[in-house]
Design a protein around this motif. Structure first.
Motif, PDB file in Angstrom:
ATOM      1  N   ASN A 181      -0.062   2.020   4.211  1.00 25.70           N
ATOM      2  CA  ASN A 181      -1.436   2.256   3.777  1.00 25.70           C
ATOM      3  C   ASN A 181      -1.635   1.670   2.386  1.00 25.70           C
ATOM      4  N   ALA A 182      -2.766   1.014   2.194  1.00 25.42           N
ATOM      5  CA  ALA A 182      -3.118   0.538   0.854  1.00 25.42           C
ATOM      6  C   ALA A 182      -4.290   1.387   0.370  1.00 25.42           C
ATOM      7  N   LYS A 183      -4.672   1.212  -0.890  1.00 20.68           N
ATOM      8  CA  LYS A 183      -5.819   1.966  -1.398  1.00 20.68           C
ATOM      9  C   LYS A 183      -7.010   1.748  -0.474  1.00 20.68           C
ATOM     10  N   LEU A 198      -4.867  -1.692   4.940  1.00 29.33           N
ATOM     11  CA  LEU A 198      -3.410  -1.673   5.114  1.00 29.33           C
ATOM     12  C   LEU A 198      -2.792  -2.837   4.361  1.00 29.33           C
ATOM     13  N   GLN A 199      -1.507  -2.707   4.069  1.00 25.45           N
ATOM     14  CA  GLN A 199      -0.840  -3.872   3.507  1.00 25.45           C
ATOM     15  C   GLN A 199       0.520  -4.093   4.145  1.00 25.45           C
ATOM     16  N   GLY A 230       4.327  -5.484   3.609  1.00 22.39           N
ATOM     17  CA  GLY A 230       5.326  -5.793   2.599  1.00 22.39           C
ATOM     18  C   GLY A 230       6.499  -6.515   3.232  1.00 22.39           C
ATOM     19  N   SER A 281      -3.450 -12.908   0.960  1.00 21.13           N
ATOM     20  CA  SER A 281      -2.013 -13.129   0.810  1.00 21.13           C
ATOM     21  C   SER A 281      -1.654 -13.223  -0.671  1.00 21.13           C
ATOM     22  N   ASN A 282      -0.671 -12.442  -1.078  1.00 25.44           N
ATOM     23  CA  ASN A 282      -0.286 -12.415  -2.479  1.00 25.44           C
ATOM     24  C   ASN A 282       1.248 -12.494  -2.643  1.00 25.44           C
ATOM     25  N   HIS A 291       3.062 -10.733  -5.553  1.00 25.29           N
ATOM     26  CA  HIS A 291       3.279  -9.287  -5.431  1.00 25.29           C
ATOM     27  C   HIS A 291       4.122  -8.916  -4.223  1.00 25.29           C
ATOM     28  N   THR A 327       3.042  -9.032  -1.135  1.00 27.82           N
ATOM     29  CA  THR A 327       2.253  -8.320  -0.120  1.00 27.82           C
ATOM     30  C   THR A 327       1.172  -9.197   0.499  1.00 27.82           C
ATOM     31  N   HIS A 380      -2.530  -8.218   1.967  1.00 27.08           N
ATOM     32  CA  HIS A 380      -3.437  -7.071   1.983  1.00 27.08           C
ATOM     33  C   HIS A 380      -4.565  -7.310   2.974  1.00 27.08           C
ATOM     34  N   PRO A 413      -7.899  -5.378   3.640  1.00 20.15           N
ATOM     35  CA  PRO A 413      -8.770  -4.244   3.273  1.00 20.15           C
ATOM     36  C   PRO A 413      -9.527  -3.636   4.447  1.00 20.15           C
TER      37      PRO A 413
END
Ligand code: TRP
Length: 456
Positions: free
Chosen positions: A237-239, A242-243, A245, A290-291, A294, A296, A298, A300
């Motif tokens: 879960n992301a803020k 979903l994300q 890793g 895509s990051n 980090h 991850t 993400h 949203p």
């Protein structure tokens, strides 16, 4: 362990029946919030009371995607009514379209019960599989195998052993320094049993559900943890949304762009993230961020309901990159039927249970002597009523012999109000049990020619 905790011991002789505590303490999900379109007797009566990630299976079914069912049997003693409950569930999943794999835990029974492999084979075939046929499992869609003969299961157990340690076994099973090492190996082999059907040669990546009595949950917790630890990608879960890793491990660090000196190969890392984006690109998300820096990706707009399809896509990707891509198993849990004497049902104590091979006279004798929820005298029973929740005869009708819900509700009420006497309840149970057992024994003769097909 704290005193007020429930313990679950797959090898123990005692058993907690405090099911809401069990759900809470072990993080199971209640079946109450699951809607099943075509529920079986065990679902309708709340006997299957909890699950882990059953939605993976129901979703696969909804989309007409493949899914599998796995269970295992310990070849010792004879098959009793408690064992038949697992087969009822397997049957139901098979009718829903699942393929079925059944492990004969001959390694486990040779190590923990001293039963030779040859004897284990005989017991499995004569005492169990011949009844599977009689209970209606489809031999064309069921594969029964022996742990001792399926190398991959043992190899997986060994490989997964690397992902756990004695402290974890201590925590899960309460092992200590005196624990026999066969009890350390058995759960690892069982993890191999549970996970191997998703390997390419056994049907490939698909959700697998394991229907069990709640005493087997420690094995599922272990297996789910082991599978998760091997995964190269995880969804959380992301803020917002979903994300995804990345889990860099010994086996995949070079592929993931981490060189042996610890330096990050940026090009390689970018490629990995491009692969992730590509793997999930056709799931219909409008926003994939895509990051690589980090570590991850993400999404949203993703909701918890998307977790399943994301995981499947990422496990496929992991496999294409050389990883095992193991999906944690789903599971369902059923309540235990009480033993005839009111204690735990056990094959080593014949008076506590009906065996599928019991004839009518034996069944009658056991039911007549069974623990009653009635009052001490007829007068008191008429006045105070009986307790069907404690009455073995009623319980066996509910768990095993009576299909008709309306009739069951009627006798429950009749017993509670004192209209139906304990002896009358027993008589009804004797009639139903006799009919059921006679029918089963006829079916067993009729289907004996199918038994060999289960092993192919
Ligand atoms: N340990 C199980 C028992 O005691 C048998 C078993 C072996 C099993 N492998 C399994 C059960 C896999 C469920 C899933 O009965």
């Amino acid at each position: 362990m704290m005193n007020d905790e429930v313990t679950i011991d797959p090898w123990g002789s005692s058993q907690s029946t405090d099911y809401s505590r069990i759900i809470e303490q072990f993080g199971l999900s209640s079946m109450d919030s699951v809607s099943i379109t075509d529920p079986s007797r065990l679902h309708r009566r709340g006997i299957v009371f909890a699950h882990r990630e059953l939605d993976m299976i129901l979703e696969a079914k909804r989309l007409s995607n493949p899914f599998g069912v796995l269970t295992g049997l310990m070849p010792s003693g004879s098959m009793h009514m408690g064992h038949s409950m697992v087969i009822d569930q397997v049957n139901w999943f098979q009718q829903q379209g699942g393929d079925v794999t059944i492990a004969v835990a001959d390694l486990e029974s040779t190590a923990t019960r001293g039963i030779s492999l040859a004897e284990g084979r005989r017991i499995a075939t004569e005492e169990y599989v011949s009844y599977y046929a009689a209970l209606g499992l489809d031999p064309e869609k069921t594969n029964v195998y022996f742990q001792s003969e399926r190398n991959i299961v043992q190899r997986l157990g060994f490989q997964l052993g690397k992902r756990t340690n004695l402290s974890e076994f201590e925590a899960i099973y309460g092992f200590d320094g005196a624990t026999n090492l066969a009890h350390v190996q058995a759960p690892l082999v069982q993890a191999g049993d549970i996970l191997h059907p998703q390997l390419e040669e056994y049907g490939g990546l698909r959700p697998i559900v394991v229907p069990v009595g709640v005493d087997q949950d420690p094995h599922l917790r272990l297996t789910r943890g082991l599978a998760a630890k091997t995964n190269w990608f995880n969804v959380s879960n992301a803020k917002m949304g979903l994300q995804i890793g990345v889990s860099v491990q010994e086996e995949n660090s070079v592929i993931m762009g981490v060189e042996s000196n610890g330096r990050v190969n940026k090009e390689r890392q970018k490629e990995v993230f491009a692969k992730i984006v590509n793997a999930i690109s056709n799931l219909g998300f409008s926003d994939i961020i895509s990051n690589p820096k980090h570590g991850t990706v993400h999404i949203p707009s993703a909701t918890p309901r998307d977790k399943g399809s994301l995981r499947m896509a990422l496990l496929s990707l992991e496999r294409s990159m050389g990883g095992m891509g193991l999906l944690a198993p789903s599971s369902t849990y059923h309540r235990f039927a009480v033993g005839m004497t009111g204690d735990k049902m056990s094959s080593s104590k014949p008076k506590t249970t009906l065996f599928l091979s019991d004839d009518a006279a034996t069944a009658e004798k056991k039911i007549k002597k069974s623990f009653s929820g009635g009052q001490a005298t007829v007068e008191e029973h008429r006045r105070l009523g009986g307790n069907p929740d404690k009455d073995v005869a009623y319980q066996y009708m509910m768990y095993f012999f009576e299909e008709d819900d309306a009739f069951l509700a009627e006798i429950n009420e009749g017993y509670r109000s004192g209209k139906i006497l304990a002896g009358e309840m027993k008589q009804m149970c004797i009639e139903r049990a006799t009919e059921w057992l006679t029918n089963l024994s006829e079916k067993k003769d009729e289907t004996s020619h199918l038994v060999a097909n289960f092993f192919e």
